[in-house]
Design a protein around this motif. Structure first.
Motif, mmCIF file in Angstrom:
data_model
loop_
_atom_site.group_PDB
_atom_site.id
_atom_site.type_symbol
_atom_site.label_atom_id
_atom_site.label_comp_id
_atom_site.label_asym_id
_atom_site.label_seq_id
_atom_site.Cartn_x
_atom_site.Cartn_y
_atom_site.Cartn_z
ATOM 1 N N ILE A 299 0.857 -1.182 0.000
ATOM 2 C CA ILE A 299 0.000 0.000 0.000
ATOM 3 C C ILE A 299 0.887 1.223 0.000
ATOM 4 O O ILE A 299 1.714 1.376 0.905
ATOM 5 C CB ILE A 299 -0.937 0.039 1.223
ATOM 6 N N GLU A 300 0.744 2.042 -0.998
ATOM 7 C CA GLU A 300 1.490 3.294 -1.057
ATOM 8 C C GLU A 300 0.682 4.390 -0.351
ATOM 9 O O GLU A 300 0.452 4.312 0.834
ATOM 10 C CB GLU A 300 1.817 3.651 -2.498
ATOM 11 N N ASP A 301 0.195 5.379 -1.087
ATOM 12 C CA ASP A 301 -0.582 6.446 -0.466
ATOM 13 C C ASP A 301 -1.928 5.932 0.036
ATOM 14 O O ASP A 301 -2.537 5.036 -0.557
ATOM 15 C CB ASP A 301 -0.859 7.570 -1.476
ATOM 16 N N MET A 302 -2.391 6.520 1.126
ATOM 17 C CA MET A 302 -3.757 6.362 1.592
ATOM 18 C C MET A 302 -4.281 7.752 1.905
ATOM 19 O O MET A 302 -3.498 8.659 2.231
ATOM 20 C CB MET A 302 -3.829 5.489 2.851
ATOM 21 N N GLY A 303 -5.590 7.926 1.819
ATOM 22 C CA GLY A 303 -6.101 9.244 2.126
ATOM 23 C C GLY A 303 -7.593 9.359 1.947
ATOM 24 O O GLY A 303 -8.302 8.354 1.827
ATOM 25 N N LEU B 207 -9.321 16.539 -2.808
ATOM 26 C CA LEU B 207 -8.480 15.852 -1.837
ATOM 27 C C LEU B 207 -8.585 16.569 -0.488
ATOM 28 O O LEU B 207 -8.456 17.789 -0.416
ATOM 29 C CB LEU B 207 -7.033 15.846 -2.317
ATOM 30 N N VAL B 208 -8.793 15.808 0.562
ATOM 31 C CA VAL B 208 -8.825 16.360 1.908
ATOM 32 C C VAL B 208 -7.470 16.175 2.584
ATOM 33 O O VAL B 208 -6.893 17.127 3.110
ATOM 34 C CB VAL B 208 -9.918 15.680 2.759
ATOM 35 N N ALA B 209 -6.982 14.956 2.576
ATOM 36 C CA ALA B 209 -5.708 14.660 3.228
ATOM 37 C C ALA B 209 -5.169 13.358 2.669
ATOM 38 O O ALA B 209 -5.938 12.495 2.238
ATOM 39 C CB ALA B 209 -5.870 14.549 4.741
ATOM 40 N N THR C 226 -19.568 19.598 5.030
ATOM 41 C CA THR C 226 -20.585 18.628 4.639
ATOM 42 C C THR C 226 -20.289 18.080 3.247
ATOM 43 O O THR C 226 -20.125 18.837 2.292
ATOM 44 C CB THR C 226 -21.981 19.275 4.659
ATOM 45 N N ALA C 227 -20.207 16.761 3.156
ATOM 46 C CA ALA C 227 -19.867 16.112 1.892
ATOM 47 C C ALA C 227 -19.891 14.605 2.091
ATOM 48 O O ALA C 227 -19.985 14.125 3.232
ATOM 49 C CB ALA C 227 -18.473 16.535 1.423
ATOM 50 N N VAL C 228 -19.787 13.882 0.989
ATOM 51 C CA VAL C 228 -19.503 12.454 1.052
ATOM 52 C C VAL C 228 -17.980 12.314 1.048
ATOM 53 O O VAL C 228 -17.311 12.876 0.177
ATOM 54 C CB VAL C 228 -20.125 11.696 -0.126
ATOM 55 N N TYR C 229 -17.470 11.604 2.015
ATOM 56 C CA TYR C 229 -16.033 11.404 2.149
ATOM 57 C C TYR C 229 -15.670 10.012 1.633
ATOM 58 O O TYR C 229 -16.269 9.015 2.040
ATOM 59 C CB TYR C 229 -15.612 11.569 3.604
ATOM 60 N N TYR C 230 -14.673 9.993 0.763
ATOM 61 C CA TYR C 230 -14.221 8.751 0.133
ATOM 62 C C TYR C 230 -12.786 8.450 0.551
ATOM 63 O O TYR C 230 -11.900 9.294 0.376
ATOM 64 C CB TYR C 230 -14.279 8.856 -1.384
#
Length: 115
Positions: free
Chosen positions: A31-35, A47-49, A90-94
């Protein structure tokens, strides 16, 4: 088959907090990036983080100082602690993760900040 499962969304009042969790499972070799990304109604996904396998972290400006991302490489999980939430959060977070060199997405979890 690798999958990402999210949890932790919900309804919270302004100024409140939530913690989002995402766990990867299946045939994982790397697993490389996660966010986390988010998408509000009528807006593009942003992108949030994100956090790399080497623990390098980036935040979008609108959440910097209010959110903390972390990951547990042994458990293949990524967490997003969100504090001082605002209605504009407020949003859908993925959740996403680059697993075995392929970018995968979670199913999304709704975060609603409202009084």
């Amino acid at each position: 088959q690798v999958q990402l499962v999210e949890s932790g969304g919900g309804l919270v009042q302004p100024g409140g907090f939530l913690r989002l969790s995402c766990a990867a499972s299946g045939g994982i070799f790397s697993i490389e990036d996660m966010g986390w990304y988010r998408q509000a109604p009528g807006k593009q996904r942003e992108l949030v983080a994100r956090i790399t396998s080497g623990q390098r972290i980036d935040y979008t400006d609108s959440v910097s100082g209010r959110c903390t991302i972390s990951r547990d490489n042994a458990k293949n999980t990524v967490l997003l602690q969100m504090n001082s939430l605002k209605p504009e959060d407020t949003a859908v977070y993925y959740c996403y993760a680059i697993v075995n060199y392929v970018m995968l997405w979670g199913q999304g979890t709704q975060v609603t900040v409202s009084s």
